[in-house]
Design a protein around this motif. Structure first.
Motif, PDB file in Angstrom:
ATOM      1  N   ASP A 130       0.852  -1.190   0.000  1.00  0.00           N
ATOM      2  CA  ASP A 130       0.000   0.000   0.000  1.00  0.00           C
ATOM      3  C   ASP A 130       0.899   1.256   0.000  1.00  0.00           C
ATOM      4  OD1 ASP A 130       0.947   0.158   2.563  1.00  0.00           O
ATOM      5  OD2 ASP A 130      -0.949  -0.288   3.555  1.00  0.00           O
ATOM      6  N   ALA A 131       0.271   2.429   0.069  1.00  0.00           N
ATOM      7  CA  ALA A 131       1.048   3.670  -0.047  1.00  0.00           C
ATOM      8  C   ALA A 131       2.128   3.752   1.039  1.00  0.00           C
ATOM      9  CB  ALA A 131       0.114   4.875   0.043  1.00  0.00           C
ATOM     10  N   ASP A 132       1.749   3.360   2.246  1.00  0.00           N
ATOM     11  CA  ASP A 132       2.711   3.411   3.335  1.00  0.00           C
ATOM     12  C   ASP A 132       3.863   2.430   3.087  1.00  0.00           C
ATOM     13  OD1 ASP A 132       3.343   4.600   5.813  1.00  0.00           O
ATOM     14  OD2 ASP A 132       2.979   2.642   6.747  1.00  0.00           O
ATOM     15  N   GLY A 133       3.510   1.274   2.529  1.00  0.00           N
ATOM     16  CA  GLY A 133       4.521   0.267   2.201  1.00  0.00           C
ATOM     17  C   GLY A 133       5.502   0.760   1.149  1.00  0.00           C
ATOM     18  N   ARG A 135       6.416   3.837   0.769  1.00  0.00           N
ATOM     19  CA  ARG A 135       7.327   4.751   1.481  1.00  0.00           C
ATOM     20  C   ARG A 135       8.351   3.975   2.295  1.00  0.00           C
ATOM     21  NH1 ARG A 135       2.526   7.151   3.215  1.00  0.00           N
ATOM     22  NH2 ARG A 135       1.782   8.617   1.657  1.00  0.00           N
ATOM     23  N   ARG A 136       7.901   2.889   2.912  1.00  0.00           N
ATOM     24  CA  ARG A 136       8.831   2.082   3.718  1.00  0.00           C
ATOM     25  C   ARG A 136       9.920   1.440   2.849  1.00  0.00           C
ATOM     26  NH1 ARG A 136       5.271  -2.042   6.413  1.00  0.00           N
ATOM     27  NH2 ARG A 136       7.176  -2.907   7.277  1.00  0.00           N
ATOM     28  N   GLU A 139      12.303   4.142   2.074  1.00  0.00           N
ATOM     29  CA  GLU A 139      13.114   4.461   3.260  1.00  0.00           C
ATOM     30  C   GLU A 139      14.154   3.389   3.532  1.00  0.00           C
ATOM     31  OE1 GLU A 139      10.151   5.079   6.266  1.00  0.00           O
ATOM     32  OE2 GLU A 139       9.513   6.945   5.291  1.00  0.00           O
TER      33      GLU A 139
END
Ligand code: ZN
Length: 249
Positions: A130-133, A135-136, A139
């Motif tokens: 997902d979107a957060d994934g 970003r992770r 990172e």
């Protein structure tokens, strides 16, 4: 003195070096019981494959880094490492293995399907990051590239769809990451002249194909070699030779 007759300039900016580096194509790294499309590689096998590269003095890198190295003629010993589709569990295995050897890698995500499943393939639907994934993964040091918005085959498609899938997916991911996105991977490896032109026009620095005929090969049609669970050290070595025959000019 007569000027030289006008000739179309060779697409020098798009040309590959005489011996283009190998780029490996992975999808998912996980132990999966049912994998009819052979898209998964177990963490153990993946780890061994990276160890094999390292043992041979090769360095696995993100394709953005590989392309920059090709431009400066410093690509010797580099191998591109890529993951298509952006499966949700990549974060569990890929960064740790890649970091062990100081490698990098690229993950191509489908910007309109974040948090969904790979229902474009037959078989078990697998969760996508997902979107957060996304970003992770970024990172964790992985390069994020685009794999279209909806995972559609681009060869023969209409101009509006081409633009949405190429320019649109880049815009989606740049907004999500607040960082430039410079790579694209053609879903199913499907491309034609118009698709390559759309990838160039969308501002990508490179496009990853799967199979690309010699005449089509270039920075927007980088050939890639499938890597999977069956690829032992011996088979990887054989694939590396095959790749050389396929790309060497
Ligand atoms: Zn795909």
């Amino acid at each position: 003195m007569t000027p030289y007759p006008h000739r179309p300039a060779p697409a020098a900016a798009d040309a590959l070096p005489r011996r283009a580096p190998l780029v490996l194509m992975y999808h998912r790294v996980a132990s999966v019981a049912f994998d009819p499309n052979r898209l998964a590689v177990t963490p153990r096998r993946f780890s061994r494959q990276m160890a094999w590269l390292h043992r041979w003095g090769l360095r696995g890198v993100a394709v953005g880094e590989l392309v920059a190295a090709m431009r400066s003629g410093e690509h010797r010993g580099l191998v591109g490492i890529t993951f298509d589709d952006g499966y949700a569990d990549l974060i569990e295995h890929v960064p740790a293995v890649v970091d062990r050897y100081r490698f990098t890698a690229t993950v191509f995500v489908v910007s309109g399907r974040l948090g969904g499943v790979n229902d474009w393939d037959r078989g078990t639907p697998w969760p996508l990051v997902d979107a957060d994934g996304v970003r992770r993964l970024a990172e964790a040091g992985l390069e994020i590239g685009a794999h279209g918005r909806q995972h559609v085959a681009l060869a023969g498609t209409e101009p509006e769809v081409l633009r949405a899938e190429t320019y649109g997916s880049r815009a989606d991911l740049e907004a999500l990451l607040a960082a430039p996105v410079s790579g694209f991977a053609y879903p199913y490896g499907s491309m034609d002249v118009a698709a390559r032109a759309a990838v160039r026009a969308a501002g990508y620095a490179y496009g990853c194909a799967v199979f690309a005929k010699r005449a089509e090969q270039g920075l927007v049609a980088l050939p890639r070699m499938y890597a999977g669970e069956r690829d032992t050290a011996f088979r990887l070595a054989a694939k590396r030779l095959l790749h050389r025959r396929h790309v060497t000019r």
